[in-house]
Design an enzyme around this catalytic site. Structure first.
Site, PDB file in Angstrom:
ATOM      1  N   HIS A 187       0.808  -1.219   0.000  1.00  0.00           N
ATOM      2  CA  HIS A 187       0.000   0.000   0.000  1.00  0.00           C
ATOM      3  C   HIS A 187       0.843   1.272   0.000  1.00  0.00           C
ATOM      4  O   HIS A 187       0.421   2.302  -0.537  1.00  0.00           O
ATOM      5  CB  HIS A 187      -0.971  -0.005   1.186  1.00  0.00           C
ATOM      6  CG  HIS A 187      -2.093  -0.977   1.005  1.00  0.00           C
ATOM      7  ND1 HIS A 187      -3.203  -0.700   0.252  1.00  0.00           N
ATOM      8  CD2 HIS A 187      -2.263  -2.248   1.461  1.00  0.00           C
ATOM      9  CE1 HIS A 187      -4.020  -1.739   0.255  1.00  0.00           C
ATOM     10  NE2 HIS A 187      -3.464  -2.698   0.986  1.00  0.00           N
TER      11      HIS A 187
ATOM     12  N   GLU B   9      -8.878   4.704  -6.688  1.00  0.00           N
ATOM     13  CA  GLU B   9      -7.919   4.931  -7.760  1.00  0.00           C
ATOM     14  C   GLU B   9      -8.577   5.611  -8.955  1.00  0.00           C
ATOM     15  O   GLU B   9      -8.060   5.601 -10.071  1.00  0.00           O
ATOM     16  CB  GLU B   9      -7.271   3.616  -8.216  1.00  0.00           C
ATOM     17  CG  GLU B   9      -8.185   2.656  -8.926  1.00  0.00           C
ATOM     18  CD  GLU B   9      -8.942   1.703  -8.003  1.00  0.00           C
ATOM     19  OE1 GLU B   9      -9.404   0.673  -8.497  1.00  0.00           O
ATOM     20  OE2 GLU B   9      -9.069   1.994  -6.802  1.00  0.00           O
TER      21      GLU B   9
END
Length: 301
Positions: free
Chosen positions: A187, A218
């Site tokens: 991450h 995203e």
């Protein structure tokens, strides 16, 4: 570039303007207008940090000017201080009801004017900082989804009123196979990837009123102000290319093994019924771009 707080003095008496200029000019960028119409023209060119406003003026009184400023989204947050010879409680109440933050009676005490100007500028600065935080995505520094929808609605209404000038486009962007990237790279690497993609895309937005916002994890949305359909398509294609040129390694991407994005483009037209309908067109175009192999832009109709 002058970074001193910009104070606009609106008064039809030059003696008052000169006195306030001398009193405040050392630490502030003090400008003046002799009428309400002059004030509105100056505010259109540059938004003041604070307005010192007389009530009794020839073309439009200060009460009406204050109400106009408070009714417009772009000026409603400007603090207004009345500086006037009208000294009754009823007149002060009327001024505060019109939207002023303070009321100073002429002849004024210089120390009181300085203190109240200083306090209201500090309060405005604090409110501006809170507003920025409320509108910003903490990871990318982009506008957040809430602020995006506010701006889209403003642009939608503006385009309806000025279709020849204010037609705009939107581009929905999605990083291809980003879950695979996070799962394989971690991450922290994912966050860094988002930041690099953000910087590359923002560099392709050239109009001063363009906006890039984080739409989801995203996913991003770009508002392209005052642009044509063909120009919006070209910008979306350029955005896809600039992200691919970063060549961020993505071993789990099935084709080029680098990070890419897909884009769906929509453009405002007079038949658009809502912001949501326009976003749906862009979302369908984004889905088509992904279905066609990703790393490309599709234009929705």
């Amino acid at each position: 570039m002058n970074l001193d707080p910009y104070i606009l003095v609106v008064d039809d008496q030059m003696a008052i303007i000169e006195a306030l200029g001398e009193l405040l000019g050392e630490q502030h960028d003090v400008r003046f207008a002799l009428s309400a119409q002059q004030a509105l023209q100056q505010i259109e060119r540059q938004t003041p940090d604070l307005i010192l406003l007389d009530i009794m003026m020839p073309d439009m009184d200060g009460y009406e000017l204050c109400r106009i400023l408070k009714s417009r989204p772009q000026t409603t947050e400007i603090p207004v201080i009345f500086i006037t010879a009208l000294a009754t409680p009823a007149q002060e109440t009327r001024g505060l009801d019109a939207g002023a933050v303070d009321y100073i009676v002429k002849p004024f005490n210089p120390a009181i004017v300085r203190a109240r100007v200083r306090n209201h500028l500090a309060l405005k600065h604090a409110k501006d900082q809170l507003r920025i935080l409320a509108q910003t995505d903490s990871l990318t520094g982009l506008a957040n989804r809430r602020y995006l929808f506010e701006r889209l609605q403003q642009e939608f209404e503006r385009a309806g009123a000025l279709p020849e000038i204010a037609a705009f486009g939107i581009v929905l962007l999605d990083i291809d196979y980003f879950k695979r990237f996070n799962d394989s790279q971690g991450h922290l690497a994912g966050d860094f990837c988002l930041q690099r993609v953000t910087a590359a895309v923002k560099a392709e937005l050239r109009h001063p009123n363009d906006l890039m916002a984080r739409y989801g994890g995203e996913e991003f949305c770009c508002l392209l102000a005052e642009t044509s359909p063909e120009k919006a398509r070209q910008i979306a294609e350029r955005i896809c290319a600039c992200v691919a040129e970063l060549a961020i390694p993505h071993p789990k991407a099935p084709v080029r093994h680098i990070v890419t994005i897909s884009a769906g483009v929509a453009h405002w037209h007079p038949e658009c019924v809502s912001v949501e309908a326009l976003l749906q067109i862009a979302d369908q175009a984004l889905y088509a771009a992904k279905a066609a192999g990703r790393n490309q832009a599709y234009f929705g109709v």
